[in-house]
Design a protein around this motif. Structure first.
Motif: not given
Ligand code: BJW
Length: 243
Positions: A124, A126, A134-136, A148
């Motif tokens: 994840r 941030r 978010t998941e990545d 971001c």
């Protein structure tokens, strides 16, 4: 030859009120490096540079290069017989709060459902500006350091030294420790707080506290029972293997 006390056998067989705390040694046999010890990260890397918010502020690209490499390494790892034993045991018991300091996601990959991640998750990200998580799972990341969509700097959604743990997760972990009958402490050096304080919380509330670790730790002489061995060997012997 491993032997288990009668008390441990009975509590494990009953399967109610069992709570687990895991650390990096849990994933060692999956190929994920530990932090301390002769082959651990902190033998060759600087904690201050790589696992603190001030290290990240000084050089985000350096920190991200390290995390990018770890993400690549972890993405290739699979749950070991210890992870699978815990997941199968949970399926039989119905409930098994599993508190982990690990950020590798291998307990969930094994099928454990109630995983409490104290130190976050390496897959994840941030945003430092808008806080969006978010998941990545991309490895490698296309750009380092990543940004971001709002233009802010992204960071790994993990907990570094000097940062507080996610409050709700820590509350749930503490409540689980307070209500445990059997508390298994697996593969942690038991030096990083507040996670290292959870066995004492469980013990004070009356739980039978068991350490599973091939090496002695500062916790070893404070627990009710020590099982000297590797997680992937001890857990299937104690709780049964995966079906
Ligand atoms: C096997 C095996 C096999 C091998 N089978 N076993 C109270 C007293 C003193 C200090 C503090 C305190 N409270 C807070 C602090 C400060 C600090 C701290 O604890 N410092 C100490 C080191 C002195 N804690 C914090 O800063 C925490 N935040 C906090 O408390 O907030 C409140 C606060 C804020 C500000 C000021 C004061 C309070 C945050 C800690 C965050 C830790 N982050 C990391 C990185 C996570 C992200 C990432 O992975 O990149 O978490 S550091 C690293 O250590 C990682 C781990 O989760 C954590 C614990 O390590 P672990 O899992 O125990 O691994 P190892 O390598 O140490 O041990 C492996 C073990 O496995 C060994 O024993 C082997 O023998 C064993 N083993 N093979 C079974 N096959």
């Amino acid at each position: 030859m491993l032997t288990f006390s009668q008390r441990l056998k009975e509590l494990a067989e009953r399967g109610r009120g069992v709570v687990v705390l895991t650390g990096a040694g849990m994933s060692a046999e999956s190929g994920v490096p530990t932090f301390r010890g002769k082959d651990g990260f902190w033998e060759k890397e600087s904690v201050e540079d790589l696992a603190t918010p001030w290290g990240f502020a000084r050089d985000p690209a350096k920190v991200w290069r390290w995390y990018d490499e770890r993400r690549r390494q972890i993405a290739a790892c699979r749950p070991n017989a210890g992870h699978l034993s815990l997941a199968a045991y949970e399926a039989r018991c119905g409930d098994l709060p599993l508190v982990t300091q690990n950020i590798d996601g291998l307990h969930a990959a094994a099928g454990s459902r109630r995983v409490l991640e104290l130190h976050g998750n390496i897959f994840r990200v941030r945003c430092e500006r808008d806080g969006l998580v978010t998941e990545d799972r991309r490895t490698p990341l296309p750009v380092i350091p990543p940004a971001c969509s709002c233009g802010g700097l992204l960071r790994p959604d993990v907990v570094w030294f000097g940062e507080t743990l996610p409050a709700r997760v820590m509350e749930e972990a503490t409540a689980a420790a307070e209500s445990a009958d059997l508390f298994l402490v697996i593969g942690t050096s038991s030096v990083v707080y507040p996670a290292a304080g959870l066995p004492a919380v469980a013990g004070a509330a009356g739980a039978w506290v068991v350490e599973i670790n091939p090496e002695e730790t500062p916790l070893s002489d404070q627990v009710d029972e020590v099982l000297r061995g590797k997680a992937a060997e001890v857990l299937p012997a104690l709780l049964g293997g995966a079906p």
